[in-house]
Design a protein around this motif. Structure first.
Motif, PDB file in Angstrom:
ATOM      1  N   VAL A 297      28.288  -2.689  -7.294  1.00 54.10           N
ATOM      2  CA  VAL A 297      28.507  -3.080  -5.895  1.00 54.10           C
ATOM      3  C   VAL A 297      29.300  -4.394  -5.827  1.00 54.10           C
ATOM      4  CG1 VAL A 297      27.380  -3.790  -3.754  1.00 54.10           C
ATOM      5  CG2 VAL A 297      26.467  -1.864  -5.072  1.00 54.10           C
TER       6      VAL A 297
ATOM      7  N   GLU B  56      24.287   1.236  -1.758  1.00 53.28           N
ATOM      8  CA  GLU B  56      25.210   0.107  -1.571  1.00 53.28           C
ATOM      9  C   GLU B  56      24.768  -0.758  -0.398  1.00 53.28           C
ATOM     10  OE1 GLU B  56      29.978  -0.815  -0.884  1.00 53.28           O
ATOM     11  OE2 GLU B  56      29.273   1.248  -1.107  1.00 53.28           O
ATOM     12  N   ARG B  57      24.276  -0.087   0.662  1.00 53.27           N
ATOM     13  CA  ARG B  57      23.805  -0.831   1.831  1.00 53.27           C
ATOM     14  C   ARG B  57      22.614  -1.714   1.456  1.00 53.27           C
ATOM     15  NH1 ARG B  57      19.668  -0.122   4.657  1.00 53.27           N
ATOM     16  NH2 ARG B  57      19.326   2.017   3.891  1.00 53.27           N
TER      17      ARG B  57
ATOM     18  N   GLN C  60      23.727  -4.656  -0.618  1.00 50.46           N
ATOM     19  CA  GLN C  60      24.444  -5.636   0.196  1.00 50.46           C
ATOM     20  C   GLN C  60      23.478  -6.431   1.071  1.00 50.46           C
ATOM     21  OE1 GLN C  60      27.885  -6.175  -0.211  1.00 50.46           O
ATOM     22  NE2 GLN C  60      27.150  -8.031   0.790  1.00 50.46           N
TER      23      GLN C  60
ATOM     24  N   ASP D 165      23.037 -10.478   0.972  1.00 48.35           N
ATOM     25  CA  ASP D 165      23.111 -11.319   2.166  1.00 48.35           C
ATOM     26  C   ASP D 165      21.834 -12.136   2.354  1.00 48.35           C
ATOM     27  OD1 ASP D 165      25.595 -10.276   2.598  1.00 48.35           O
ATOM     28  OD2 ASP D 165      24.940  -8.812   4.107  1.00 48.35           O
TER      29      ASP D 165
END
Length: 342
Positions: free
Chosen positions: A35, A47-48, A51, A55
């Motif tokens: 990723v 991937e979400r 991520q 974050d």
């Protein structure tokens, strides 16, 4: 959550790692790596989650391993004389624009006109594995750079030549610019012209003095010793030199200022005198157009841009012999250099 708990979560110097991201997202390290590096093989849902973990933790990719694999850091170093000098603002900005266009980060520092500080900065940048260097030198012996150049550090010297090393150089025509500026004063009737410049060990100072002498010689004018003063550009020294030249039974009727800092002090000295004194300065200064100061202008942005373009050509594999580029200067008449002798 109490203050102690919050403090323990934010410990400066302890950055989140890919292992932390993997644990939070519930995936393996390889998935996080894919990723982070935009590699295929990860489902949109995974991937979400990765991520979101990135974050939440404030994770930033550590490029050290990539540097070791590729041998490039996508960064260049710029060593200036003085970050406060107006000449270096547009030069630095132009270098940064070229670096950005090549996807590289610019790191800069100031030598404060100290050769030891220059060497310290240059070697510190090399230790941080910058890909290339743009150096405005304070010293005149740069053999300390030979091992770095042999190791592949692309190097361009700006404004002043390198000492005892063969590298690309981008300069302004200090000799030609000074010669034109002094000839301009002579064309307006001046025969007694003072020259106030920087330290004699500085290449640009000696080149501008050489241009002054050439213009005076062209006009068959014998230069008197007390018409020339080289040294520190501190206001006190420049003021003393200007006041001495402008005093006595046969004062100079015009001044040629060897750089922008000298020009600023010369303007102040002239403003305090009743008799008009012509002035041409090397380098433009802020508000010179409003104050009517005639200058020999260097294109600092063009100098920086040209140096950076040469550097990135070297980084892209150019192997031609070291180049010496000398950019022209421009006379900008605004009134102070067109005054006739009093």
């Amino acid at each position: 959550m109490d203050r102690t708990a919050r403090h323990s979560e934010t410990r400066y110097g302890n950055r989140p790692t890919m292992k932390d991201v993997a644990a939070r997202a519930g995936v393996g390290l390889k998935t996080v790596s894919r990723v982070v590096n935009s590699e295929p093989g990860v489902t949109p849902d995974t991937e979400r989650r990765v991520q979101e973990a990135i974050d939440a933790l404030g994770f930033r990719r550590n490029d050290s391993a990539r540097v070791l694999r590729k041998g490039r850091t996508a960064s260049i170093g710029l060593v200036l004389e003085d970050l406060a000098d107006p000449f270096y603002g547009p030069l630095s900005r132009a270098v940064e624009e070229v670096a950005r266009a090549h996807g590289a980060l610019l790191i800069n520092g100031s030598s404060a006109e100290d050769p030891e500080r220059e060497q310290e900065l240059v070697l510190a940048l090399c230790a941080r594995r910058v890909d290339g260097l743009i150096v405005i030198p304070a010293g005149d012996d740069h053999r300390y750079l030979e091992p770095e150049i042999k190791a592949g550090i692309a190097t361009v010297f700006v404004d002043r030549p390198a000492g005892h090393v063969d590298v690309d150089m981008v300069l302004s025509d200090s000799f030609g610019g000074a010669r034109e500026g002094v000839a301009h004063l002579i064309a307006h009737g001046h025969r007694r012209i003072g020259f106030i410049g920087d330290q004699p060990r500085i290449h640009t100072a000696t080149e501008r003095l050489r241009g002054y002498h050439a213009a005076m010689r062209d006009a068959d004018i014998t230069v008197e010793d007390d018409w020339v003063s080289l040294g520190s550009t501190e206001p006190e020294r420049v003021r003393a030199a200007a006041e001495e030249m402008l005093s006595g039974p046969e004062p100079v009727t015009a001044l040629f200022a060897g750089n922008n800092r000298v020009t600023v002090t010369a303007v102040r000295v002239i403003a305090e005198r009743e008799r008009p004194v012509a002035l041409v300065g090397f380098d433009d200064i802020e508000l010179a157009d409003l104050l009517g100061i005639t200058v020999i202008s260097q294109d600092a942005a063009a100098v920086g841009r040209t140096a950076a373009e040469h550097l990135f050509r070297r980084l892209d594999g150019a192997e031609h012999p070291p180049a010496r580029v000398e950019l022209p200067t421009t006379l900008i008449p605004r009134g102070s250099g067109e005054l006739p002798p009093a």
